[in-house]
Design an enzyme around this catalytic site. Structure first.
Site, short mmCIF file in Angstrom:
data_model
loop_
_atom_site.label_atom_id
_atom_site.label_comp_id
_atom_site.label_asym_id
_atom_site.label_seq_id
_atom_site.Cartn_x
_atom_site.Cartn_y
_atom_site.Cartn_z
N ARG A 80 0.86 -1.19 0.00
CA ARG A 80 0.00 0.00 0.00
C ARG A 80 0.89 1.24 0.00
NH1 ARG A 80 -3.96 -0.13 4.88
NH2 ARG A 80 -5.16 -1.66 3.69
N ARG A 149 -2.08 6.51 9.55
CA ARG A 149 -2.11 6.00 8.16
C ARG A 149 -2.20 7.14 7.15
NH1 ARG A 149 -4.16 0.60 8.11
NH2 ARG A 149 -3.42 -0.44 9.98
N LYS A 213 -4.12 1.00 14.80
CA LYS A 213 -4.07 1.94 13.66
C LYS A 213 -4.72 3.27 14.03
CE LYS A 213 -6.46 -0.85 10.94
NZ LYS A 213 -7.37 -1.45 9.94
N LYS A 215 -6.30 6.93 12.09
CA LYS A 215 -6.66 7.47 10.78
C LYS A 215 -7.07 8.94 10.87
CE LYS A 215 -7.92 3.04 8.88
NZ LYS A 215 -8.98 2.22 8.27
N CYS A 433 -15.32 -3.40 -0.84
CA CYS A 433 -13.94 -3.64 -0.41
C CYS A 433 -13.34 -4.78 -1.24
CB CYS A 433 -13.92 -4.01 1.06
SG CYS A 433 -14.54 -5.68 1.37
N CYS A 439 -7.80 -10.88 0.54
CA CYS A 439 -7.96 -10.48 1.94
C CYS A 439 -8.13 -11.70 2.85
CB CYS A 439 -9.15 -9.54 2.11
SG CYS A 439 -9.37 -9.11 3.84
N CYS A 478 -16.61 -8.45 5.27
CA CYS A 478 -16.62 -8.75 6.72
C CYS A 478 -16.93 -7.46 7.46
CB CYS A 478 -15.27 -9.36 7.16
SG CYS A 478 -14.01 -8.14 7.56
N CYS A 482 -14.13 -1.94 5.49
CA CYS A 482 -13.13 -1.22 4.70
C CYS A 482 -13.73 -0.34 3.60
CB CYS A 482 -12.13 -2.20 4.10
SG CYS A 482 -11.22 -3.11 5.37
FE1 SRM Z 1 -9.23 -2.05 5.78
C1 SRM Z 1 -7.81 -4.65 7.33
C2 SRM Z 1 -8.35 -3.33 2.83
C3 SRM Z 1 -9.97 0.89 4.37
C4 SRM Z 1 -10.99 -1.14 8.56
N1 SRM Z 1 -8.19 -3.69 5.25
C5 SRM Z 1 -7.65 -4.64 6.07
C6 SRM Z 1 -6.79 -5.62 5.28
C7 SRM Z 1 -5.39 -5.12 5.27
C8 SRM Z 1 -6.88 -7.09 5.73
C9 SRM Z 1 -5.87 -7.58 6.73
O1 SRM Z 1 -5.65 -6.95 7.78
O2 SRM Z 1 -5.32 -8.64 6.49
C10 SRM Z 1 -7.46 -5.47 3.88
C11 SRM Z 1 -6.59 -5.83 2.68
C12 SRM Z 1 -7.42 -6.39 1.57
C13 SRM Z 1 -6.66 -6.60 0.33
O3 SRM Z 1 -6.48 -7.77 -0.07
O4 SRM Z 1 -6.27 -5.64 -0.31
C14 SRM Z 1 -8.01 -4.07 3.96
N2 SRM Z 1 -9.04 -1.32 3.99
C15 SRM Z 1 -8.75 -2.03 2.87
C16 SRM Z 1 -8.97 -1.20 1.62
C17 SRM Z 1 -8.01 -1.53 0.49
C18 SRM Z 1 -10.44 -1.38 1.18
C19 SRM Z 1 -10.79 -0.96 -0.23
O5 SRM Z 1 -11.43 -1.78 -0.86
O6 SRM Z 1 -10.48 0.16 -0.65
C20 SRM Z 1 -8.83 0.20 2.22
C21 SRM Z 1 -7.42 0.68 2.24
C22 SRM Z 1 -7.28 1.97 2.95
C23 SRM Z 1 -5.97 2.67 2.77
O7 SRM Z 1 -5.65 3.00 1.65
O8 SRM Z 1 -5.31 2.92 3.79
C24 SRM Z 1 -9.31 -0.05 3.64
N3 SRM Z 1 -10.22 -0.39 6.41
C25 SRM Z 1 -10.52 0.67 5.61
C26 SRM Z 1 -11.54 1.46 6.23
C27 SRM Z 1 -12.19 2.71 5.63
C28 SRM Z 1 -11.55 3.99 6.05
O9 SRM Z 1 -10.52 3.97 6.74
O10 SRM Z 1 -12.08 5.02 5.69
C29 SRM Z 1 -11.85 0.85 7.44
C30 SRM Z 1 -12.96 1.29 8.43
C31 SRM Z 1 -12.61 2.51 9.17
C32 SRM Z 1 -11.88 2.18 10.43
O11 SRM Z 1 -10.67 1.95 10.38
O12 SRM Z 1 -12.54 2.10 11.48
C33 SRM Z 1 -10.99 -0.30 7.55
N4 SRM Z 1 -9.33 -2.77 7.71
C34 SRM Z 1 -10.14 -2.29 8.69
C35 SRM Z 1 -10.02 -3.14 9.84
C36 SRM Z 1 -10.75 -2.97 11.20
C37 SRM Z 1 -10.00 -2.06 12.10
C38 SRM Z 1 -10.55 -2.06 13.51
O13 SRM Z 1 -10.71 -0.99 14.09
O14 SRM Z 1 -10.82 -3.13 14.04
C39 SRM Z 1 -9.11 -4.17 9.50
C40 SRM Z 1 -8.65 -5.34 10.38
C41 SRM Z 1 -7.65 -4.95 11.40
O15 SRM Z 1 -7.08 -3.87 11.42
O16 SRM Z 1 -7.41 -5.79 12.26
C42 SRM Z 1 -8.70 -3.90 8.15
FE1 SF4 Z 2 -11.11 -7.67 3.99
FE2 SF4 Z 2 -13.12 -7.28 5.64
FE3 SF4 Z 2 -11.67 -5.22 4.83
FE4 SF4 Z 2 -13.28 -6.38 3.13
S1 SF4 Z 2 -13.91 -5.33 4.98
S2 SF4 Z 2 -11.13 -5.83 2.72
S3 SF4 Z 2 -13.20 -8.49 3.75
S4 SF4 Z 2 -10.95 -6.85 6.08
#
Ligand code: SRM
Ligand code: SF4
Length: 568
Positions: A80, A149, A213, A215, A433, A439, A478, A482
């Protein structure tokens, strides 16, 4: 920032131990990368590589087959890029495109936080990939991990002068909150290796970084396309005569939850006050250090800033913040958000420049036989002398096009069929997502499935006469959220293969969470549930009434007023 004692560490989560032992994020990454016997890193290094912008994944489509063949999973890496405000140059675009087609899976993924993800990199190519990203004057530092981030900022074509000023703050916040360890440069760029006994200075983070994390987003009203309230920390630009004065500060947003665990819930941020622009970095730093000192390091599911605030209260936070600042935030200034979607097509900016926003379904850029999108964007980058801006809705803006060059860009948009004017407003306001196959946390399909569900929903909205009505619709595989599914007027959250929870009623400009409407339903049930609601919305809505507001007024779901009530 206060240090963590060994006694405290003993009670903390495993990730805290890994950080503690990592010598400022070095771990054994160099050794892991050189190990020819496996395509994976060591277990601890899979945590540490995140701080370097790298995730270890495996191809989930191949998991069962490889298990049958007694092979290790098909390990691969996702990278990323850190791209504050989502802005890059055409030269950088061309480099990302080349790297994607050389070391990755021939696709580029635009994310919901305005940056690039590159998938499918095998271990032996990882170092080259990172080096080439850096050679393009981009980096991946702190794109993941328990640190601040990628900082978001509206691409905002309408107010381009103000955008320039505000974007500069987003960039500066990102720089200011970068980890200071030189581990990244040593490991990935072979810059002078420091002796392992050397202790780096981390003045903001200390050696344990943050509990989780963190944000940050910056928004320029009336657009809330960055979904500011979903962020741990937010800055709402307050301007006069198109010049920035300062920011309203928001704290405590976060969207993730775990199915069946009501102690976890999404929460939208609170507006806590106003700071003059000269104090922005100080406010950002102090908020981050408060979370550093008070965030829960014992349970990762309870470690985000939103829970620190829920547990201790906004009054406590204000007191602690003002104490650390040595001055007090002023009362918040008036602002209005009107929408959180993107404005497609051409928009005129300042100084004879134009901006074109393109719909990129779920942010995935690739070439197919019928849709040579990746090639088209490459050809545009070759002749474009402005910038590219990634939007927080996984779309792309071709920014700063001079009126002289506009016809050339227009011709390329047409030649490569990039302008998708015929889409329904529902699809144009959709996001999914990544989920399968990369993922590791996905429970159901998202990006690969959502377009086909939208084909069916498109027919329904067209028949109901809603083809041009924007409705925010989002899917995640899930409950991590995201693609910000809990901020969809219609939201789907994966439960199991082919099964989703259906949520309704979020606010059109990101001001309200949605609410669970039906649990664990398949496509047939989704269509059966949504068709009558959409038809009724078409018939009975009041002028200007948004779908999310309608479903609450019509009694389909209760309004969610606070995150802690999300499951009630
Ligand atoms: Fe996310 C984890 C993809 C925005 C909440 N996110 C992941 C991971 C890295 C899976 C992992 O930990 O193994 C995913 C990778 C998938 C892949 O194969 O590419 C992933 N997140 C994404 C992206 C690519 C979604 C998309 O389709 O665009 C976004 C990349 C953001 C970036 O460029 O930095 C992405 N993730 C978000 C958002 C939206 C936002 O930030 O506006 C959220 C919800 C907001 C928040 O953080 O509360 C989000 N991602 C999570 C979480 C839950 C965090 C938590 O508080 O528990 C995880 C899991 C974790 O961190 O344990 C996670
Ligand atoms: Fe993966 Fe869940 Fe984030 Fe979708 S919402 S990219 S399934 S961690």
């Amino acid at each position: 920032m206060t240090d963590i004692t060994p006694e405290q560490l003993a009670k903390q989560s495993e990730v805290e131990r890994i950080k503690d032992a990592s010598n400022y994020l070095r771990g054994t990454l160099v050794k892991s990368l050189q190990d020819p016997l496996t395509g994976a890193l060591s277990e601890d290094d899979t945590q540490l590589c995140k701080y370097h912008g790298i995730y270890q994944q495996d191809d989930r489509d191949l998991r069962d087959e490889r298990r049958r063949q007694k092979l290790e999973p098909r390990y691969q890496f996702m990278v990323r890029i850190r791209l504050p405000g989502g802005v890059c140059t055409p030269t950088q675009w061309l480099e990302v495109d080349r790297i994607a087609n050389t070391w990755c899976n021939n696709t580029i993924r635009l994310t919901s936080r305005q940056t690039f993800q590159l998938h499918g990199i095998v271990k032996r190519n990882l170092k080259k990939t990172i080096a080439e990203i850096n050679a393009a004057l981009l980096d991946t530092i702190a794109a993941c991990g328990d640190v601040n981030r990628n900082v978001m900022c509206n691409p905002n074509p309408q107010q381009s002068r103000l955008h320039e000023e505000v974007y500069e703050y987003a960039r500066r916040i990102s720089e200011h909150l970068l980890p200071r360890t030189t581990a990244y440069h040593e490991i990935w760029l072979d810059e002078e290796l420091l002796s392992s006994s050397r202790q780096d200075e981390e003045p903001i983070y200390g050696k344990h970084y943050l509990p989780r994390k963190f944000k940050i987003a910056v928004a320029i009203p009336p657009s809330n396309d960055v979904d500011l309230f979903a962020n741990d920390l937010g800055f709402i630009a307050i301007a006069e005569d198109n010049h920035l004065l300062g920011f309203n500060v928001t704290v405590g947003g976060g969207l993730s939850m775990t199915h069946g665990e009501t102690s976890t819930y999404p929460r939208l941020a609170d507006v806590i006050g106003y700071c003059p622009k000269s104090k922005t970095l100080q406010v950002a730093e102090e908020i981050v250090t408060i979370q550093h000192d008070f965030g829960d390091r014992t349970q990762r599911k309870h470690a985000r800033f939103k829970y620190t605030i829920e547990d201790r209260g906004i009054d406590w936070l204000m007191f602690e913040l003002n104490r650390r600042l040595g001055w007090s935030l002023e009362p918040p200034r008036p602002y209005i958000f009107e929408h959180s979607g993107d404005r497609y097509g051409w928009v005129e900016g300042a100084n004879d420049t134009w901006h074109y926003t393109l719909f990129i379904q779920n942010g995935r850029i690739l070439d197919t036989e019928i849709d040579p999108m990746m090639t088209g964007l490459r050809e545009i980058a070759k002749v474009h002398d402005g910038d590219f801006r990634l939007t927080a809705n996984q779309n792309l803006m071709i920014g700063q096009v001079s009126s002289k060059r506009k016809p050339v860009i227009n011709a390329l948009l047409e030649k490569y069929r990039l302008a998708k004017g015929h889409q329904t407003a529902l699809r144009l306001n959709s996001m999914a997502c990544v989920a399968f196959p990369t993922c590791g946390l996905a429970m159901a399909e998202s990006e690969r499935y959502f377009p086909s569900l939208l084909d069916k929903l498109d027919k329904i909205v067209k028949q109901a006469g809603l083809g041009n009505d924007p409705i925010l619709i989002r899917m995640t595989g899930c409950p991590n959220g995201c693609a910000r599914s809990v901020l969809g007027e219609i939201g789907f959250i994966g439960k199991a293969p082919g099964k989703y929870n259906l949520y309704l009623g979020a606010g059109f400009y990101g001001q309200r969470l949605n609410k669970l409407y039906r649990e664990n339903i398949n496509e047939e049930q989704i269509l059966a549930e949504l068709t009558p609601i959409l038809q009724r919305y078409a018939r009975e809505r009041e002028p200007g009434q948004r779908f999310g507001d309608f479903v609450i007024k019509a009694g389909y779901v209760r309004e969610v007023l606070a995150g802690r009530d999300f499951h009630l």
